[in-house]
Design a protein around this motif. Structure first.
Motif, PDB file in Angstrom:
ATOM      1  N   TYR A 248      15.495 -21.875 -88.433  1.00 51.67           N
ATOM      2  CA  TYR A 248      15.958 -20.387 -88.488  1.00 51.67           C
ATOM      3  C   TYR A 248      14.763 -19.400 -88.519  1.00 51.67           C
ATOM      4  O   TYR A 248      14.643 -18.486 -87.822  1.00 51.67           O
TER       5      TYR A 248
ATOM      6  N   TRP B 147      18.329 -26.752 -90.804  1.00 51.87           N
ATOM      7  CA  TRP B 147      18.601 -25.380 -89.998  1.00 51.87           C
ATOM      8  C   TRP B 147      17.803 -24.168 -90.637  1.00 51.87           C
ATOM      9  O   TRP B 147      17.310 -23.292 -89.690  1.00 51.87           O
TER      10      TRP B 147
ATOM     11  N   GLU C  34      22.211 -16.052 -88.512  1.00 50.88           N
ATOM     12  CA  GLU C  34      22.309 -16.071 -87.117  1.00 50.88           C
ATOM     13  C   GLU C  34      22.691 -14.866 -86.361  1.00 50.88           C
ATOM     14  O   GLU C  34      21.994 -14.529 -84.960  1.00 50.88           O
TER      15      GLU C  34
ATOM     16  N   GLN D 119      25.150 -19.555 -92.823  1.00 47.63           N
ATOM     17  CA  GLN D 119      24.471 -20.051 -91.736  1.00 47.63           C
ATOM     18  C   GLN D 119      24.512 -19.088 -90.598  1.00 47.63           C
ATOM     19  O   GLN D 119      23.603 -18.610 -89.933  1.00 47.63           O
TER      20      GLN D 119
END
Length: 1662
Positions: free
Chosen positions: A656, A652, A630, A626
């Protein structure tokens, strides 16, 4: 003031120059609590203000608007205490803007003062209080005691308290027996007892007596008794056991004979110096020694009285304010007091005592002499005491001398006695503290050392701290270092003790910036956590300039990742771009060693400037997919990581995608679908749903279709189908649902969705052929494809779905279904049955329309009949039946007339072409006006239309048919008149018809109508309204008929018709109407006003002969300006009502003689002032003065004053005089007499009137006729009014009567009401017309003139001496000085100029004056400078004369200001001396240490090459003083000045220079100087170097005495060492032989060195 007096006298400031009002400089308004603030309460037009002068901040003045009646400032803090109304007390901190205390007293406070920095003392009329201001509570003042009765009639001038607040004294003064007496109430708080004492001033003080263990408290009282004798009492209070007794002192206070009324106003005492200051009202200062009472000095410090004083410079002096606003200070001159006592008072003991007590210089020789005498006598005890008593003897040399003295057996060592005495007296200096500490610490007596340190008996220093630390006691050393401000070692000790939390507060407190990096490095080794906390605290403080990266590396290099991370997180919390590399570092370290910490850091979004690609790769390696996503920006990296959906939170992941662009999102979605579609489908659907708008629904649809993911497409579209506005998206969803066999979902979408393309969906459903045709039915129904639907269903034999559609889906579309069935030629029975199945649910109107289009209405008859049977009242049903009956001719008239449910408009429209009459019936029944009018006009049915209009009686409808553009109007009107009207008996339709004719401007037709109604037999022949209307119509349309109508008719209203005739200029007809109805007044009014025939009017009045007619006629005649005839008519009428107009017109026309008859008639009935006034005016116009006198003498109501004014305006002054005399209007009578040229009488009347305007008028008349005597009488009554002066002066000046004007003002100066304006104006007149009198006038009356105005006059008249005189008295000293400079040829006076210039506030004028004197009066220049010296900028003055090359002119001035030690002055003086080659004065000047401020090196460089040797010697001296010994030696060598050369080397203390000079003397063969140098520089020359030179150059004989001296000293030192060694050995032997152990130090048995252990640990300074 003389240089040999023992005080320093200073003027701190001049309050008036700071803007303080002179009127506020008194005891009540100005308060002085200390030498910090002066507080002044000022009153002005804008209210009360308090001015606060900060004496220690460049005399800054702060003003506050306050309503208080008194204000005092705190002695040291910016805290003000305010008193309002005597009882309300408030205390404010002006810096924090906080109110500290507030209290309301029961009785007014008459005096209050700060007793110390904590407490206020307050005195009321009956009591004494004190108040703790800073105790943090809301408590009010505490009562001490009642006020003593001796103070009842006194003005309280002071309250003082002993420091412990056990004793208080209140001072008051009162007028008694012609003198100012003083009374003091002394109060003991401990005993609660008061005592009355005679005295003016008092003070509590303390003094340390010789041999006393503690200070002695004394009470000092200054008094001037009834006999005029002054005395000072010094009395001990609270005697301490063990202290020597203090004998009461009583000494005289001298008052000069010329100061008989003088008395003490303030007493201050210096505890430090033991000196008492007594200040008197007249400015005399007295100094006394507190211990002996001896008078030290008396002098006067100010010529102006003083009114307040306070302590100065921490109590060592006194500060006071005099009435002129000077703030003055007096303090004992430290460097002069001892010489003064020795030389002037010849009191050696007193000088020694003062020097010992206060540390004053000047008694060094005495102390040295005593000290040496005692040493020589072996009296070491007294020698030690003498040394301890003198600051100058307390040196390392003295200590060494005392240390080397061996005491007699049984006696205390002199050095210990010395220390003991010092410990008793106060604090040891640096060297004494070190010498005392060494033996104490050697014997491990640290508690004793702690005791002395805590009692401030020792002077802390770095050396002392180092000694303590060498004994392994860092805590005790810390205490010393803190006191000595050795910051680096304080920090080191705190770190050594582990007190890290105290390091930063200490550094902040003292402003020290240590090497924190090194400190933290050391701390990490001891406690990493503490080191981290400390580093973070340094960051929080913000003052430590830390290198964050270095500190972090210190932690990370030793694997303290947690602590380093904590530090960096705090250091990088601002997220600065410059810290990006550190952000990267902390993340790298944690990703490699503690990924979970890095994950938390990234999760909190703390950083934004680190290297994201690097961190992203590390996150991927650590399994933090994750976080990797990012940080990745490259699509390849993203696609590689994003497929790990099993470890990525789906929420998430969906979020994203919001960070990606459309292209990246599409690529990632494809990547997810191509890698394990089953696993990733849910995520893809959610992403597609959330970002559908961003990516585009069509793009997403294509993605699903490319991967043949129907299920994903269906679920994706199901989430957006309700929100999308794209028809194709909805269509794709319907297709996907059809493929997924989701018929119900298709049904829902086609029913609820409003976006899809109906045509496209219809065609798809027809082609797909679902088992359930309901979705197709819904689409066709919504998009009105009913016809196509019916054709499709009928063709495919879905008859059931047709029934379903009309019965269940949309019965409202049944008409379209029927139309479709009719179009396909369906059987009628099927249609009828279908209709009957939806009975009551079908829209009849649409059904009828569709069937009517196809001409098949009859098919509906069963359905309509059933509908009526069902109780329906639907209008459309009746309409359709009516159409069927009309077409079938089945009694249509009856149906139309009797039935009320059909739509008349629709049925009438249906009948128009079939039968117009049926249409008329229908329209008439329904009130369809427009349609009825149209059908009747088209078919020429005017008779029906007329009847309808009359029956409807609608005004708007009449307006519509009577419009001018209606081609049928004439035919309609004919039918109305001929057919409609005769048939009516109701007047309402007729009224509306008439009104309609009028409104539509049909006068002829209206006349025809009315004649038909009125002139022909009808029920309306006598109708008043109709008769009037007919006449009115005739008036407007055909006036020729009006007279005939008036004659024939008699029922109309004359009040209405006659005015209308007049308005239309039918005056004869109007007269006929009025005359017919006997309205005589109106009739005659028409004759005289409209027909305008006064003759016919007169005939008419004579015919009927009534007063009203004559009055009406008279008014008309008056308006026609037939004034005699009008007056005759008025007289006949006997009605005087119009008297005002008659009088006005008659007087205007000059018909006063005819008017008299009218006025006589009017006076018979009326008593009006206007009538009587007009009669008087008529008499006056006819010059019948006797009749006027007779009339005013009789009974009348005339306003004689106003009539007189009128006659005056008409210039009939004689008649006006009669009237004014009768009413005693002297002011107007005076004016009248002026016009009658009776000036004396006018003056007499003006005197009686006593009116300014009258005096002005009479005065002007007298001036104009040159009656100056009378004019002066008037003028004297005018000049006392300041507002009249300008105009009066202007009048005289305009006429050129200057002397008479001056005489007038000179006469007026003696008047009781003479005012400033008169004196000012006379001064101005003198300046203009008699300048020789100006100065005398100004000297006599300068205080009574308006100086600014006279200044202008004098300046315009070029009267410069007078101008300067005024400037001085107006205190415009600047302008006075400038005027004298600019007009020196006529106005200069040296003595006066000196007095003026010193008072000028603008310092720039001083320099203008200097230039002026330089150019015009150079001989007086020095005298001027001597006066200006205190206020001059000396460097600027010097530069002026240097620039003009006139410096020698001010040499005396330069000498006089040398004492100010100004560098520029000193340099200029030196230049002058060099120019004059006065080397003696130059040497004297540079050797004088009081003149040491100049550039010594610059002067030395200038002199070193001077032609005269004396100046070169001075240059060498200067180089020596500045420690430039090489330069000095070079000059002296060149000049062969051997004594100076040797002296310079000795002063330098440089072994190198001494050796070089020895070499020089040897090389030059100067053996005498060589030997001299050996002795003059004895201490700095190396003995071995001398021996070497001697050996090399055969100088053995020359240095033999030197060798002997060296040998002697060496032997002496060896002997001393031997003796010391011997003593040590003897002492060790005695200790071995002695049985006792632990013998205490002798110092602990010494006098005054009492020891008490401290117990607790020492050294914590916080």
């Amino acid at each position: 003031m003389s240089n040999d007096i023992p005080i320093d006298f200073t003027e701190l400031t001049q309050l008036t120059q700071l803007g303080i009002q002179q009127s506020s400089l008194d005891f009540k308004s100005t308060t002085l609590e200390s030498d910090r603030y002066v507080c002044v309460r000022e009153s002005g037009a804008s209210g009360n203000t308090v001015a606060i002068v900060d004496l220690k901040n460049n005399n800054e003045v702060t003003r506050k608007n306050m309503t208080a009646d008194n204000a005092i400032m705190h002695p040291t803090e910016n805290v003000v205490s305010l008193r309002a109304n005597g009882t309300t007390l408030q205390i404010f901190n002006l810096e924090s803007k906080q109110r500290l205390k507030a209290f309301t007293m029961d009785e007014p406070v008459v005096y209050w003062k700060w007793l110390d920095n904590q407490h206020l003392g307050l005195v009321t009329g009956s009591s004494i209080f004190y108040w703790n201001v800073f105790d943090g509570s809301n408590n009010g003042p505490v009562k001490l005691t009642e006020r003593h009765h001796t103070l009842n009639n006194c003005q309280i001038i002071n309250i003082v308290a002993e420091p412990d607040l056990n004793w208080f004294a209140v001072n008051g003064i009162a007028q008694e027996d012609g003198r100012i007496a003083g009374h003091i109430q002394l109060f003991s708080k401990a005993r609660n007892v008061s005592q009355a004492i005679e005295g003016h001033v008092s003070k509590f003080a303390s003094i340390k007596l010789s041999g006393a263990a503690s200070p002695t408290k004394v009470f000092c009282v200054g008094n001037k008794n009834a006999s005029g004798q002054g005395n000072l009492h010094i009395i001990e209070i609270d005697h301490v056991d063990g202290n020597p007794p203090f004998q009461k002192k009583l000494v005289d206070i001298f008052f000069p004979p010329d100061a008989a009324n003088d008395f003490p106003i303030s007493l201050q005492a210096s505890d430090k110096y033991g000196i008492v200051y007594v200040l008197t009202k007249y400015g005399f200062i007295h100094l006394y020694d507190m211990e002996t009472g001896a008078n030290l000095f008396v002098n006067r410090i100010t010529a102006d009285p003083v009114f307040t004083a306070s302590a100065y410079n921490s109590g060592t002096g006194i500060i006071t304010i005099n009435k002129s606003g000077q703030v003055l200070t007096v303090e004992v001159a430290k460097d002069k007091i001892i010489p003064y006592v020795l030389e002037k008072l010849s009191n050696v003991p007193l000088a020694l005592a003062l020097s010992s007590r206060g540390g004053f210089p000047g008694a060094e020789n005495l102390f040295n002499q005593q000290f040496q005498n005692y040493l020589n006598q072996g009296d070491y005890a007294n020698a030690a005491k003498v040394a301890a008593s003198s600051e100058q003897l307390r040196t390392q040399d003295t200590i060494n001398k005392l240390k080397h003295i061996t005491p007699q057996p049984g006696q205390i060592s002199p050095i210990l006695q010395y220390f003991s005495t010092l410990l008793d007296r106060g604090t040891l200096n640096k060297y004494e503290s070190i010498e005392l500490a060494k033996p104490v610490l050697q014997q491990d007596r640290k508690p004793l050392f702690e005791k002395w340190l805590k009692e401030d008996k020792l002077t802390s220093s770095e050396e002392l701290g180092d000694i303590v630390k060498s004994y392994n006691d860092p805590a005790l050393a810390l205490a010393v270092y803190i006191r000595a401000n050795v910051n680096i070692k304080v920090v080191s000790c705190l770190a050594e003790l582990g007190q890290f939390d105290k390091i930063l507060p200490y550094c902040q407190k003292v402003g020290y910036n240590p090497d924190y990096t090194n400190l933290i490095q050391n701390l990490i080794r001891v406690s990493p956590d503490k080191a981290s906390e400390f580093a973070v605290s340094l960051l929080a403080g913000g003052e430590a300039n830390l290198n964050t990266e270095v500190i972090a590396d210190l932690f990370f290099s030793q694997n303290y990742f947690q602590q380093g991370t904590a530090f960096l997180l705090d250091a990088l919390k601002n997220d600065s771009p410059a810290e990006g590399h550190l952000q990267t570092k902390v993340l790298e370290v944690n990703l490699l060693n503690a990924p979970q910490v890095a994950d938390a850091i990234l999760g909190n979004n703390m950083f934004s400037h680190y290297d994201k690609p690097t961190i992203g790769k590390l996150c991927e390696k650590s399994g933090l997919f994750q976080r990797a996503l990012e940080h990745y920006d490259d699509l390849k990296d993203i696609k590689r990581v994003i497929v790990h959906t099993n470890v990525l939170p789906i929420d998430w992941l969906v979020g994203y995608f919001g960070q990606l662009n459309v292209q990246q999102s599409v690529s990632c979605l494809k990547e997810l679908l191509s890698n394990n579609m089953q696993q990733n489908l849910q995520a893809v659907i959610q992403v597609a749903t959330k970002y559908s708008d961003l990516i585009g629904a069509l793009t997403l649809i294509k993605i699903f279709e490319d991967f043949k993911c129907t299920e994903g497409l269906y679920y994706y579209l199901s989430s957006i189908v309700n929100l999308t506005q794209e028809p194709d998206v909805v269509f794709k969803y319907i297709q996907a649902a059809a493929k997924m066999n989701q018929t119900k979902e298709i049904e829902r979408v086609v029913r609820d969705n409003n976006v899809y393309n109906g045509e496209k969906v219809k065609n798809f459903l027809k082609e797909f052929k679902l088992d359930d045709q309901l979705p197709l039915i819904i689409v066709c129904d919504r998009f009105n494809f009913v016809h196509d639907l019916i054709l499709y269903l009928y063709k495919n034999q879905y008859f059931k779905f047709i029934e379903v559609y009309v019965q269940s889906v949309n019965p409202a579309n049944t008409p379209q279904v029927i139309a479709g069935l009719l179009d396909v030629d369906c059987e009628e029975s099927i249609i009828k049955n279908l209709l009957l199945s939806v009975l009551g649910r079908v829209p009849i109107k649409e059904l009828v329309a569709e069937v009517e289009k196809r001409n098949r209405l009859k098919i509906l008859l069963p359905f309509l009949e059933k509908t009526l049977e069902g109780g329906s009242n639907d209008q459309e049903v009746y309409n359709t039946l009516a159409k069927i009956y009309i077409d079938s001719n089945n009694a249509p008239e009856k149906f139309l007339q009797e039935n009320n449910n059909y739509d008349t408009l629709a049925v009438g429209k249906y009948c128009e072409k079939r039968d117009p009459y049926l249409a008329y019936i229908s329209y008439s029944k329904g009130g369809n006006d427009d349609e009825l009018i149209n059908i009747t006009n088209e078919n020429k049915m005017y008779k029906y239309q007329a009847r309808y209009l009359l029956s409807k009686s609608d005004f708007d409808l009449w307006n519509k048919v009577l419009q001018e553009d209606n081609i049928h109007r004439r035919q309609l009107v004919d039918q109305v008149i001929s057919t409609g009207i005769p048939e009516l008996s109701d007047p309402e339709p007729i009224s509306i018809t008439v009104k309609a004719f009028m409104e539509n401007d049909l006068p002829q037709e209206l006349i025809e109508l009315l004649e038909k109604i009125i002139l022909e037999p009808s029920p309306f022949n006598d109708n008043t309204s109709l008769q009037g209307l007919m006449i009115l119509t005739a008036i407007k349309a055909d006036s020729s008929r009006v007279s005939n109508y008036i004659e024939k008719l008699d029922k109309f209203d004359p009040e209405e018709i006659a005015p209308l005739c007049i308005d239309n200029q039918l005056y004869e007809e109007a007269f006929e109407v009025y005359d017919k109805f006997e309205l005589r007044l109106e009739a005659i009014k028409v004759l005289v006003e409209e027909i305008m025939s006064l003759d016919r009017g007169e005939q008419y009045a004579e015919k009927y002969d009534t007063p009203e007619l004559w009055y009406q006629l008279g008014s008309a005649q008056l308006n026609g300006l037939r004034i005699p005839e009008a007056i005759n008519s008025y007289v006949k009428s006997k009605i005087p009502d119009n008297y005002e107009q008659v009088i006005e017109i008659s007087e205007h026309a000059g018909k006063e003689e005819e008017l008299i008859a009218f006025l006589d008639m009017a006076r018979e009935n009326l008593r009006e002032p206007v009538i009587d006034g007009a009669l008087i005016n008529a008499y006056a116009s006819l010059d019948r003065l006797s009749d006027i006198e007779k009339f005013v003498g009789g009974s009348n109501v005339a306003d004689l004053e106003s009539i007189g004014d009128k006659l005056f305006e008409a210039k009939n002054y004689k008649a006006a005089k009669i009237l004014y005399s009768n009413v005693s209007k002297y002011s107007k009578l005076a004016t009248t007499l002026v016009y009658l040229e009776d000036y004396q009488g006018a003056v007499d009347c003006a005197r009686k009137a006593s009116n300014t305007s009258v005096w002005k008028q009479v005065n002007s008349a007298c001036i104009e006729n040159k009656e100056f005597r009378l004019a002066q009488i008037c003028g004297l009554n005018l000049i006392i009014d300041a507002e009249e002066l300008p105009e009066l002066v202007k009048t005289y000046e305009f006429n050129g009567y200057f002397n008479e004007l001056i005489a007038l003002f000179e006469s007026g100066l003696g008047l009781e009401r003479a005012h400033m304006g008169m004196f000012t104006e006379l001064a101005t007149l003198y300046a203009k017309y008699s300048p020789e009198k100006v100065m005398e006038h100004l000297k006599l009356f300068w205080s009574r003139i308006n100086i600014p105005k006279v200044l202008t006059a004098c300046e315009e008249a070029h009267l410069y001496p007078e101008l300067i005189f005024l400037y001085c008295h107006y205190e415009e000293w600047d302008n006075a000085a400038l005027t004298m400079i600019e007009r020196s040829e006529v106005a200069f006076d040296h003595s006066a100029f000196k007095e003026i210039i010193v008072k000028a506030p603008n310092l720039e004028i001083y320099y203008k004056a200097i230039n002026f004197y330089l150019n015009e009066n150079p001989s007086l220049l020095v005298d001027l400078l001597s006066v200006l010296t205190p206020k001059l900028d000396l460097p600027r003055v010097v530069r002026i004369f240097v620039k003009s090359d006139n410096l020698p002119m001010i040499k005396p001035f330069l000498i006089s200001v040398l004492e100010k030690n100004n560098s520029v002055v000193n340099s200029a003086y030196h230049d002058l001396l060099i120019e004059e080659e006065d080397y003696k004065s130059l040497r004297s000047s540079i050797e004088n240490e009081s003149n040491n401020r100049f550039n010594k090196l610059d002067l030395a460089e200038r002199l070193e090459n001077h032609d005269l040797i004396f100046f070169r010697q001075i240059s060498a001296t200067l180089y020596t003083k500045e420690k430039k010994f090489n330069k000095a030696i070079s000059i002296l060598k060149n000049d062969k000045n051997w004594p100076g050369l040797i002296k310079t080397v000795a002063i330098s203390k440089s072994t190198k220079l001494a050796h070089e000079l020895l070499d020089y003397f040897v090389e030059t063969g100067n053996h005498e100087c060589f030997i001299t140098l050996l002795y003059s520089s004895y201490e700095i020359i190396s003995y071995d170097y001398v021996l070497e030179l001697s050996w090399l150059h055969n100088l053995g004989n020359f240095i033999k005495p030197y060798e002997i001296s060296i040998a002697y000293e060496n032997q002496k030192k060896i002997n001393e060492v031997y003796q010391d060694l011997k003593k040590r050995r003897d002492a060790e032997k005695r200790e071995e032989d002695s049985p006792s152990v632990g013998q205490p130090l002798m110092i602990t048995n010494g006098t005054g060195l009492g020891y008490q252990p401290t117990g607790a640990g020492f050294g914590n300074a916080f």
